[in-house]
Design a protein around this motif. Sequence first.
Motif: not given
Lengths: 114, 114
Positions: A100-114
């Motif tokens: 769950h934490m990995a998925a959230r960090e992945g989601g956050d990173a994608a949003r930052d790069a977006g």
Amino acid sequence: MDEAACRRFQRSVEFAGRKWNGAILLAGVRGARRFSEYRATVDGISDRLLAARLKELEAEGVIERHVKATTPVTITYTPSASGLQLIELLQPLVEWDAGHMAAREGGDAARDAG
Amino acid sequence: MDEAACRRFQRSVEFAGRKWNGAILLAGVRGARRFSEYRATVDGISDRLLAARLKELEAEGVIERHVKATTPVTITYTPSASGLQLIELLQPLVEWDAGHMAAREGGDAARDAG
């Protein structure tokens, strides 16, 4: 899941998830027996709260209190069969949390790069 | 279980077990989508607390909030993949609770007869 099962679900998840209950039971499963051992294993809990929770967990039947007539008296707390079962069935939470934490960090990173 | 796993265990069991979190997520798994449906399914929760918890569950990533540009706007809340997984792995608690309660009642009856 019918209504009765939903109530069982809510009662047991809120019991297991009550602050410190899971950590205390887990400490017992990992070998803590004396009050001081629980105190050392469960980070941040106070003596007063640990004493209260051990009493509750004993009343709930997931921890057994044993008194040995040594001098001074020796008191130990051991997870009951039911307590052991509870911790065992909750163990998959560790893996869930990691994913769950990995998925959230992945989601956050994608949003930052977006 | 090493220290890091113990922290994951404590964090996730206390998150899932926080009062109302499990019941709200379960309601979503059972088909609740609108605020009013969660309100009707989760016995005893207030509007204010349900609104706050839905926000927290969304921030934690276990519930997704969807807004449809209808008139008036339609807002729905759906368990995320991670939320569905969490409820699925907690389902054995229902059976544990049934067995645990039966054992306790058996124990109490034996003591009364003793």
